[in-house]
Design a protein around this motif. Structure first.
Motif, PDB file in Angstrom:
ATOM      1  N   GLU A   1     -10.689 102.485  75.432  1.00  0.00           N
ATOM      2  CA  GLU A   1     -11.718 102.056  76.374  1.00  0.00           C
ATOM      3  C   GLU A   1     -11.914 103.139  77.432  1.00  0.00           C
ATOM      4  O   GLU A   1     -10.960 103.799  77.840  1.00  0.00           O
TER       5      GLU A   1
ATOM      6  N   HIS B   1     -11.469  89.370  82.334  1.00  0.00           N
ATOM      7  CA  HIS B   1     -12.661  90.059  81.847  1.00  0.00           C
ATOM      8  C   HIS B   1     -13.534  89.119  81.032  1.00  0.00           C
ATOM      9  O   HIS B   1     -13.057  88.113  80.501  1.00  0.00           O
TER      10      HIS B   1
ATOM     11  N   GLY C   1     -16.587  89.777  77.971  1.00  0.00           N
ATOM     12  CA  GLY C   1     -17.118  90.854  77.150  1.00  0.00           C
ATOM     13  C   GLY C   1     -17.975  90.349  76.010  1.00  0.00           C
ATOM     14  O   GLY C   1     -17.918  89.173  75.634  1.00  0.00           O
TER      15      GLY C   1
ATOM     16  N   ARG D   1     -17.339  95.343  78.404  1.00  0.00           N
ATOM     17  CA  ARG D   1     -16.604  94.382  79.229  1.00  0.00           C
ATOM     18  C   ARG D   1     -16.904  94.587  80.710  1.00  0.00           C
ATOM     19  O   ARG D   1     -17.040  95.709  81.174  1.00  0.00           O
TER      20      ARG D   1
END
Length: 186
Positions: free
Chosen positions: A37, A143, A145, A159
Motif C-alpha cells: 500500500e 478503515h 475501502g 482505503r
C-alpha cells in the motif's frame, strides 16, 4: 482504565474472536495473500505499507452469490513526516499493525468488494507532525475501502484510514490517510 479505552479494546477483541469462531480446521499460519500500500495523509505525510493476510473463509449471510467474509491483516509501515516538531529529530516512523477486516463480496472472492476494519497499531515513537500530536505510540486504526479482485487474483483497492488513540493519551489529534492497495492472493 476509562470507559472508551475498555470499549475499544473489547471491540477489537470481539471482532477477532467473532472472526475465528466456528472454524473447524487447525490454524494454518501460511498467509493467503500479500499486499503493498502507498498513500498520503495530512501535512504531506507519505506512507508505505506491506502486509500479510489470513482469510477467515466464513461466508456469513450467504445470499445470491455474495457473502460477508474477512481476513486478518498483519502489516508493517514506514511513515515519512514533512514538518516534525523538533527539526533535529528523524522524520521517519515505523508502524506495526494488526486489523481484523470484514469484506462483503461474491462468495468466489472475485469482482467488486467493500470492506471495513478496526485494529491496533504500535508506532516506533510518538507521531507529532505539523502540530498534529497523537500523544502515545499505541493507536487504534479503522478503515473503509472498496476494490476489485481480478480473475488472476490481483486485488486492487482504495482505503480511507484513520489512526487515533481514542482519548487514552494526553493528546489525540489523530491522522487520516488515503491509501492505494495492491494485493496478490494465492
Amino acid at each position: 482504565m476509562n470507559f472508551l479505552k475498555r470499549g475499544a479494546i473489547a471491540l477489537v477483541a470481539g471482532l477477532a474472536f467473532f472472526a475465528v469462531q466456528g472454524t473447524s480446521h487447525a490454524v494454518d499460519l501460511t498467509p493467503d495473500s500479500v499486499s503493498l500500500e502507498v498513500g498520503m495523509g495530512e501535512d504531506d505525510l507519505v506512507v508505505t505499507r506491506v502486509g500479510l493476510q489470513w482469510d477467515w473463509n466464513q461466508h456469513w449471510f450467504n445470499s445470491n452469490g455474495t457473502s460477508l467474509d474477512g481476513y486478518f491483516d498483519l502489516n508493517a509501515a514506514w511513515w515519512h513526516a514533512s514538518d516534525w516538531k523538533d527539526k533535529d529529530e528523524d522524520k521517519e516512523i515505523a508502524v506495526v499493525g494488526l486489523t481484523p477486516v470484514f469484506r462483503f463480496m461474491k462468495t468466489d472472492k472475485k469482482g467488486p468488494y467493500i470492506e471495513g476494519g478496526v485494529g491496533v497499531a504500535f508506532f516506533s515513537k510518538v507521531y507529532n507532525n505539523a502540530g498534529n500530536n497523537m500523544g502515545i505510540s499505541f493507536q487504534f486504526t479503522e478503515h473503509l475501502g472498496v476494490g476489485y479482485v481480478f480473475d488472476n487474483n490481483i486485488d486492487l483497492g482504495l482505503r480511507v484510514q484513520h489512526y487515533s488513540n481514542a482519548g487514552i493519551g494526553s493528546h489525540n489529534s489523530g491522522e487520516n490517510l488515503l491509501m492505494l492497495r495492491a494485493a496478490y492472493r494465492w
